[in-house]
Design a protein around this motif. Sequence first.
Motif, PDB file in Angstrom:
ATOM      1  N   VAL A  75     131.759  -1.979  18.992  1.00  0.00           N
ATOM      2  CA  VAL A  75     133.093  -1.987  19.593  1.00  0.00           C
ATOM      3  C   VAL A  75     134.057  -2.793  18.713  1.00  0.00           C
ATOM      4  O   VAL A  75     134.642  -3.795  19.114  1.00  0.00           O
ATOM      5  N   SER A  76     134.203  -2.327  17.474  1.00  0.00           N
ATOM      6  CA  SER A  76     135.119  -2.962  16.537  1.00  0.00           C
ATOM      7  C   SER A  76     135.657  -1.918  15.567  1.00  0.00           C
ATOM      8  O   SER A  76     135.250  -0.761  15.595  1.00  0.00           O
ATOM      9  N   ALA A  77     136.574  -2.351  14.712  1.00  0.00           N
ATOM     10  CA  ALA A  77     137.185  -1.449  13.745  1.00  0.00           C
ATOM     11  C   ALA A  77     137.363  -2.173  12.426  1.00  0.00           C
ATOM     12  O   ALA A  77     137.494  -3.399  12.393  1.00  0.00           O
ATOM     13  N   VAL A  78     137.366  -1.415  11.349  1.00  0.00           N
ATOM     14  CA  VAL A  78     137.595  -1.972  10.021  1.00  0.00           C
ATOM     15  C   VAL A  78     138.545  -1.048   9.262  1.00  0.00           C
ATOM     16  O   VAL A  78     138.445   0.173   9.366  1.00  0.00           O
ATOM     17  N   LYS A  79     139.511  -1.660   8.561  1.00  0.00           N
ATOM     18  CA  LYS A  79     140.464  -0.874   7.779  1.00  0.00           C
ATOM     19  C   LYS A  79     139.771  -0.365   6.523  1.00  0.00           C
ATOM     20  O   LYS A  79     139.138  -1.138   5.804  1.00  0.00           O
ATOM     21  N   ILE A  80     139.906   0.941   6.273  1.00  0.00           N
ATOM     22  CA  ILE A  80     139.294   1.535   5.090  1.00  0.00           C
ATOM     23  C   ILE A  80     140.290   1.544   3.932  1.00  0.00           C
ATOM     24  O   ILE A  80     140.038   0.978   2.885  1.00  0.00           O
ATOM     25  N   GLU A  81     141.418   2.223   4.131  1.00  0.00           N
ATOM     26  CA  GLU A  81     142.391   2.331   3.046  1.00  0.00           C
ATOM     27  C   GLU A  81     143.737   2.816   3.558  1.00  0.00           C
ATOM     28  O   GLU A  81     143.842   3.327   4.667  1.00  0.00           O
ATOM     29  N   MET A  82     144.733   2.650   2.712  1.00  0.00           N
ATOM     30  CA  MET A  82     146.068   3.183   2.978  1.00  0.00           C
ATOM     31  C   MET A  82     146.118   4.616   2.431  1.00  0.00           C
ATOM     32  O   MET A  82     145.496   4.908   1.414  1.00  0.00           O
ATOM     33  N   ILE A  83     146.837   5.486   3.130  1.00  0.00           N
ATOM     34  CA  ILE A  83     147.023   6.849   2.626  1.00  0.00           C
ATOM     35  C   ILE A  83     148.420   6.945   2.031  1.00  0.00           C
ATOM     36  O   ILE A  83     149.418   6.688   2.707  1.00  0.00           O
ATOM     37  N   GLU A  84     148.471   7.277   0.772  1.00  0.00           N
ATOM     38  CA  GLU A  84     149.726   7.466   0.051  1.00  0.00           C
ATOM     39  C   GLU A  84     150.528   8.587   0.718  1.00  0.00           C
ATOM     40  O   GLU A  84     149.960   9.628   1.067  1.00  0.00           O
ATOM     41  N   PRO A  85     151.837   8.433   0.930  1.00  0.00           N
ATOM     42  CA  PRO A  85     152.625   9.469   1.605  1.00  0.00           C
ATOM     43  C   PRO A  85     152.539  10.852   0.952  1.00  0.00           C
ATOM     44  O   PRO A  85     152.511  11.863   1.652  1.00  0.00           O
ATOM     45  N   LYS A  86     152.432  10.918  -0.356  1.00  0.00           N
ATOM     46  CA  LYS A  86     152.328  12.212  -1.050  1.00  0.00           C
ATOM     47  C   LYS A  86     151.030  12.933  -0.708  1.00  0.00           C
ATOM     48  O   LYS A  86     150.964  14.156  -0.762  1.00  0.00           O
ATOM     49  N   LEU A  88     149.556  13.001   2.215  1.00  0.00           N
ATOM     50  CA  LEU A  88     149.530  13.519   3.583  1.00  0.00           C
ATOM     51  C   LEU A  88     149.614  15.042   3.623  1.00  0.00           C
ATOM     52  O   LEU A  88     149.165  15.666   4.576  1.00  0.00           O
ATOM     53  N   ALA A  89     150.160  15.659   2.581  1.00  0.00           N
ATOM     54  CA  ALA A  89     150.265  17.117   2.514  1.00  0.00           C
ATOM     55  C   ALA A  89     148.957  17.771   2.079  1.00  0.00           C
ATOM     56  O   ALA A  89     148.884  18.992   1.972  1.00  0.00           O
ATOM     57  N   LEU A  90     147.932  16.974   1.853  1.00  0.00           N
ATOM     58  CA  LEU A  90     146.619  17.485   1.458  1.00  0.00           C
ATOM     59  C   LEU A  90     145.601  17.223   2.568  1.00  0.00           C
ATOM     60  O   LEU A  90     145.861  16.477   3.500  1.00  0.00           O
ATOM     61  N   ASN A 114     148.779  17.863   6.705  1.00  0.00           N
ATOM     62  CA  ASN A 114     149.935  17.513   7.544  1.00  0.00           C
ATOM     63  C   ASN A 114     149.599  17.200   9.001  1.00  0.00           C
ATOM     64  O   ASN A 114     150.476  17.258   9.860  1.00  0.00           O
ATOM     65  N   THR A 115     148.348  16.856   9.305  1.00  0.00           N
ATOM     66  CA  THR A 115     148.017  16.490  10.687  1.00  0.00           C
ATOM     67  C   THR A 115     148.262  15.014  10.962  1.00  0.00           C
ATOM     68  O   THR A 115     148.278  14.598  12.113  1.00  0.00           O
ATOM     69  N   ILE A 116     148.440  14.227   9.923  1.00  0.00           N
ATOM     70  CA  ILE A 116     148.773  12.818  10.113  1.00  0.00           C
ATOM     71  C   ILE A 116     150.288  12.715  10.207  1.00  0.00           C
ATOM     72  O   ILE A 116     150.996  12.763   9.206  1.00  0.00           O
ATOM     73  N   ASN A 117     150.772  12.649  11.444  1.00  0.00           N
ATOM     74  CA  ASN A 117     152.208  12.527  11.699  1.00  0.00           C
ATOM     75  C   ASN A 117     152.403  11.881  13.071  1.00  0.00           C
ATOM     76  O   ASN A 117     151.483  11.810  13.872  1.00  0.00           O
ATOM     77  N   GLU A 118     153.608  11.424  13.333  1.00  0.00           N
ATOM     78  CA  GLU A 118     153.885  10.697  14.577  1.00  0.00           C
ATOM     79  C   GLU A 118     153.730  11.557  15.824  1.00  0.00           C
ATOM     80  O   GLU A 118     153.404  11.054  16.890  1.00  0.00           O
ATOM     81  N   ARG A 119     153.950  12.870  15.709  1.00  0.00           N
ATOM     82  CA  ARG A 119     153.840  13.758  16.871  1.00  0.00           C
ATOM     83  C   ARG A 119     152.389  13.953  17.327  1.00  0.00           C
ATOM     84  O   ARG A 119     152.143  14.334  18.460  1.00  0.00           O
ATOM     85  N   ALA A 120     151.437  13.684  16.444  1.00  0.00           N
ATOM     86  CA  ALA A 120     150.022  13.917  16.756  1.00  0.00           C
ATOM     87  C   ALA A 120     149.298  12.646  17.211  1.00  0.00           C
ATOM     88  O   ALA A 120     148.077  12.656  17.340  1.00  0.00           O
ATOM     89  N   THR A 121     150.013  11.588  17.481  1.00  0.00           N
ATOM     90  CA  THR A 121     149.351  10.326  17.814  1.00  0.00           C
ATOM     91  C   THR A 121     148.896  10.272  19.265  1.00  0.00           C
ATOM     92  O   THR A 121     149.458  10.930  20.136  1.00  0.00           O
TER      93      THR A 121
END
Length: 135
Positions: A75-86, A88-90, A114-121
């Motif tokens: 019951v925990s989480a760990v940050k893996i990495e940041m996704i570069e905005p460019k 997100l289209a892949l 393009n599934t990582i977007n604010e509308r899909a949260t």
Amino acid sequence: MKSDITIPKVENVFLAAIQEWSDDFMENIWNVYLINDSDFKLDSVMVVSKAFGTIDGEMKKTSLLRHAFIEIESVSAVKIEMIEPKVLALNNEFMVTFFIGNTLYDKKFTFRTNTINERATEEVPVLFKNGVVVK
């Protein structure tokens, strides 16, 4: 011979992309977290990520990124990495491998184009923040 091999099913372990403020970039960025919502500790966790797909009719792919974690508590989480905005289209693919006890688990998680977007949260368990979940 194949019938002797059992492949365990990964349950209650998933990924979430969460938009967070970055003081380094002075804007909101997407970070990917590995969420362990199980009752078991994950040992020897390895995450391999890549992105691939087509942009403007041209095939693109990123280099492989590898991340290792000795253990991830239940019951925990760990940050893996940041996704570069460019990127997100892949398609963003994460291959996660870990042990629970002496059993090896692995699963491929893919954030489609393009599934990582604010509308899909939705609310992400364990972190209780809004994010895009892939199971």
